[in-house]
Design a protein around this motif. Structure first.
Motif, mmCIF file in Angstrom:
data_model
loop_
_atom_site.group_PDB
_atom_site.id
_atom_site.type_symbol
_atom_site.label_atom_id
_atom_site.label_comp_id
_atom_site.label_asym_id
_atom_site.label_seq_id
_atom_site.Cartn_x
_atom_site.Cartn_y
_atom_site.Cartn_z
ATOM 1 N N VAL A 22 0.842 -1.206 0.000
ATOM 2 C CA VAL A 22 0.000 0.000 0.000
ATOM 3 C C VAL A 22 0.877 1.255 0.000
ATOM 4 C CG1 VAL A 22 -1.682 1.327 1.357
ATOM 5 C CG2 VAL A 22 -1.977 -1.138 1.059
ATOM 6 N N ARG A 29 1.584 7.151 -6.479
ATOM 7 C CA ARG A 29 0.533 8.141 -6.704
ATOM 8 C C ARG A 29 1.082 9.558 -6.503
ATOM 9 N NH1 ARG A 29 -4.416 8.580 -8.750
ATOM 10 N NH2 ARG A 29 -4.871 6.516 -7.911
ATOM 11 N N THR A 47 -1.592 1.253 -10.541
ATOM 12 C CA THR A 47 -2.072 -0.131 -10.621
ATOM 13 C C THR A 47 -0.917 -1.067 -10.976
ATOM 14 O OG1 THR A 47 -4.227 0.705 -11.331
ATOM 15 C CG2 THR A 47 -3.812 -1.642 -11.667
ATOM 16 N N GLU A 51 0.647 -4.193 -8.714
ATOM 17 C CA GLU A 51 0.860 -5.575 -9.179
ATOM 18 C C GLU A 51 2.308 -6.006 -8.936
ATOM 19 O OE1 GLU A 51 -1.521 -7.466 -10.167
ATOM 20 O OE2 GLU A 51 -3.096 -6.015 -10.587
ATOM 21 N N ASP B 20 -7.456 2.447 1.522
ATOM 22 C CA ASP B 20 -6.591 1.810 0.537
ATOM 23 C C ASP B 20 -6.390 0.370 1.020
ATOM 24 O OD1 ASP B 20 -4.793 1.293 -1.452
ATOM 25 O OD2 ASP B 20 -3.665 3.153 -1.163
ATOM 26 N N LEU B 21 -7.045 -0.563 0.349
ATOM 27 C CA LEU B 21 -7.190 -1.924 0.857
ATOM 28 C C LEU B 21 -5.890 -2.724 0.881
ATOM 29 C CD1 LEU B 21 -10.317 -3.709 -0.652
ATOM 30 C CD2 LEU B 21 -9.912 -3.016 1.710
ATOM 31 N N GLN B 22 -5.484 -3.158 2.063
ATOM 32 C CA GLN B 22 -4.417 -4.146 2.134
ATOM 33 C C GLN B 22 -5.007 -5.509 1.780
ATOM 34 O OE1 GLN B 22 -2.163 -4.112 5.795
ATOM 35 N NE2 GLN B 22 -2.422 -1.904 5.990
ATOM 36 N N GLU B 53 -8.973 4.410 -5.510
ATOM 37 C CA GLU B 53 -8.226 5.065 -6.590
ATOM 38 C C GLU B 53 -7.708 4.055 -7.602
ATOM 39 O OE1 GLU B 53 -5.323 7.330 -4.437
ATOM 40 O OE2 GLU B 53 -6.644 9.081 -4.395
ATOM 41 N N ILE B 54 -7.549 2.819 -7.176
ATOM 42 C CA ILE B 54 -7.200 1.768 -8.135
ATOM 43 C C ILE B 54 -7.944 0.476 -7.775
ATOM 44 C CG2 ILE B 54 -4.854 2.635 -8.545
ATOM 45 C CD1 ILE B 54 -4.022 -0.071 -7.001
ATOM 46 N N VAL B 55 -8.151 -0.356 -8.791
ATOM 47 C CA VAL B 55 -8.570 -1.741 -8.568
ATOM 48 C C VAL B 55 -7.551 -2.590 -9.316
ATOM 49 C CG1 VAL B 55 -10.319 -3.488 -9.041
ATOM 50 C CG2 VAL B 55 -11.014 -1.212 -8.287
ATOM 51 N N ASP B 56 -6.709 -3.286 -8.579
ATOM 52 C CA ASP B 56 -5.717 -4.132 -9.248
ATOM 53 C C ASP B 56 -6.257 -5.560 -9.327
ATOM 54 O OD1 ASP B 56 -5.435 -5.141 -6.721
ATOM 55 O OD2 ASP B 56 -3.419 -4.365 -6.398
ATOM 56 N N SER B 57 -5.419 -6.501 -9.784
ATOM 57 C CA SER B 57 -5.955 -7.852 -10.021
ATOM 58 C C SER B 57 -6.412 -8.501 -8.711
ATOM 59 C CB SER B 57 -4.919 -8.730 -10.732
ATOM 60 O OG SER B 57 -3.775 -8.920 -9.934
ATOM 61 N N PHE B 58 -5.756 -8.142 -7.612
ATOM 62 C CA PHE B 58 -6.139 -8.755 -6.338
ATOM 63 C C PHE B 58 -7.520 -8.275 -5.889
ATOM 64 C CE2 PHE B 58 -6.201 -9.627 -1.856
ATOM 65 C CZ PHE B 58 -5.525 -10.822 -1.749
ATOM 66 N N ILE B 59 -7.729 -6.964 -5.958
ATOM 67 C CA ILE B 59 -9.027 -6.422 -5.546
ATOM 68 C C ILE B 59 -10.114 -6.852 -6.538
ATOM 69 C CG2 ILE B 59 -10.311 -4.298 -5.036
ATOM 70 C CD1 ILE B 59 -7.573 -3.033 -4.354
ATOM 71 N N ALA B 85 -11.393 6.331 -14.627
ATOM 72 C CA ALA B 85 -9.978 5.984 -14.825
ATOM 73 C C ALA B 85 -9.692 4.563 -14.342
ATOM 74 C CB ALA B 85 -9.072 6.981 -14.099
ATOM 75 N N VAL B 86 -10.415 4.153 -13.303
ATOM 76 C CA VAL B 86 -10.249 2.793 -12.784
ATOM 77 C C VAL B 86 -10.797 1.785 -13.795
ATOM 78 C CG1 VAL B 86 -10.978 1.186 -10.974
ATOM 79 C CG2 VAL B 86 -10.246 3.503 -10.363
ATOM 80 N N ILE B 88 -11.054 2.143 -17.065
ATOM 81 C CA ILE B 88 -10.150 2.086 -18.219
ATOM 82 C C ILE B 88 -8.940 1.203 -17.900
ATOM 83 C CG2 ILE B 88 -8.526 3.475 -19.584
ATOM 84 C CD1 ILE B 88 -10.590 5.817 -19.270
ATOM 85 N N THR B 89 -8.388 1.411 -16.695
ATOM 86 C CA THR B 89 -7.198 0.673 -16.285
ATOM 87 C C THR B 89 -7.488 -0.819 -16.130
ATOM 88 O OG1 THR B 89 -6.366 2.641 -15.183
ATOM 89 C CG2 THR B 89 -5.391 0.545 -14.524
ATOM 90 N N LEU B 93 -5.699 -3.787 -18.050
ATOM 91 C CA LEU B 93 -5.005 -4.797 -17.240
ATOM 92 C C LEU B 93 -5.419 -6.202 -17.669
ATOM 93 C CD1 LEU B 93 -3.164 -5.226 -14.690
ATOM 94 C CD2 LEU B 93 -5.231 -5.114 -13.313
#
Lengths: 139, 140
Positions: A22, A29, A47, A51, B20-22, B53-59, B85-86, B88-89, B93
């Motif tokens: 995080v 950012r 993002t 990863e 911001d998710l761990q 602010e983001i969603v990655d593969s884990f989330i 924006a999330v 689109i990303t 991804l």
């Protein structure tokens, strides 16, 4: 002679826990903002950093990330370099294939991150570790 | 904070992710939601990600898994508030969020859940299946 990349500022973050992943996201950012990347490009960079930081933690057994604002002539960008001393990647082409995973993930980390950035480099040696470097430039 | 709060509104569970998710908090949320769906007989789960602010593969995987778990437990999941924006990303991804229904905001998400639980209630015909009375009794 090619114009050299100038490093304007940077931070180093150790990656040993979820919380460190995080922190790397937040550093990416902050620097993406100061480099004036567009909102979509900030989101893509953060993002990708997320990863790659998770890969460093989960597959590399921990390591560190260097996040920097860089300049090449008139363009600025953010470079993020992830270094671990883990087992390395035996088959890099395979690891860069969508959907392939050696662990429990979705297999999008490395291949997905590559699509989100402008420059992407991996160097890896089995038994020595892996270094992944990415750059996102302003348009 | 090491837990994401889950609020119950009628027969819907509302989760608004404000941190911001761990990764381990995301995993805890999956388990907590499963428990809470069963404990409250919830029919719907609404997940607000407008603060993310983001969603990655884990989330992203967490969202898909929550949708699958709730489906198995007879609840619908709708994810609302994704930033453009999330979105689109996420697509770039390579994540499609398979099986996850989305709506633009909480209001539309609630309407979507209300509509789909209504339809499912209409499909139930109490006189054909003896067990149904015990399934859908609580005050609807």
């Amino acid at each position: 002679m090619p114009t050299p990349v100038v490093v304007e500022s940077g931070e180093i973050h150790e990656i040993h826990t979820d919380a460190d992943v995080v922190r790397v996201r937040q550093a990416a950012r902050t620097l993406a903002l100061s480099a004036k990347l567009s909102l979509v490009d900030q989101t893509k960079l953060v993002t990708a950093a997320s990863e790659l930081a998770r890969n460093t933690l989960v597959y590399g057994g921990g390591g560190r990330a260097t996040v920097e604002v860089v300049r090449l002539g008139p363009r600025r960008g953010v470079r993020a370099v992830f270094v671990d001393e883990g087992p390395g990647i035996p088959d890099l082409d395979l690891a860069l294939t969508d959907g392939w995973t050696s662990g429990s993930g979705m297999g999008l980390g490395l291949s997905g991150a590559r699509r989100l950035v402008d420059e992407f480099e991996v160097s890896t040696d089995v038994g020595t570790g892996t270094t992944v470097s990415v750059v996102k430039w302003t348009r | 904070m090491d837990r994401v709060p889950i609020l119950k509104i009628g027969d819907i569970l509302l989760v608004s992710i404000q941190v911001d998710l761990q990764d381990h908090i995301a995993l805890a949320l999956q388990e907590d939601l499963g428990d809470k769906i069963v404990a409250t007989s919830a029919r719907g789960v609404l997940i607000d990600i407008s603060a993310l602010e983001i969603v990655d593969s884990f989330i992203g995987r967490m969202l898909s898994t929550i949708a699958s778990i709730s489906r198995v437990l007879d609840a619908e999941t709708v994810v609302v508030g994704m930033r453009p924006a999330v979105a689109i990303t996420l697509v770039e991804l390579g994540l499609s969020l398979g099986g996850v229904r989305t709506a633009l905001d909480v209001d539309r998400g609630m309407a979507m859940l209300a509509a789909s639980t209504e339809v499912r209630d209409d499909e139930l015909e109490p006189d054909e299946h003896g067990a149904i009375d015990t399934v859908s009794a609580p005050g609807d």
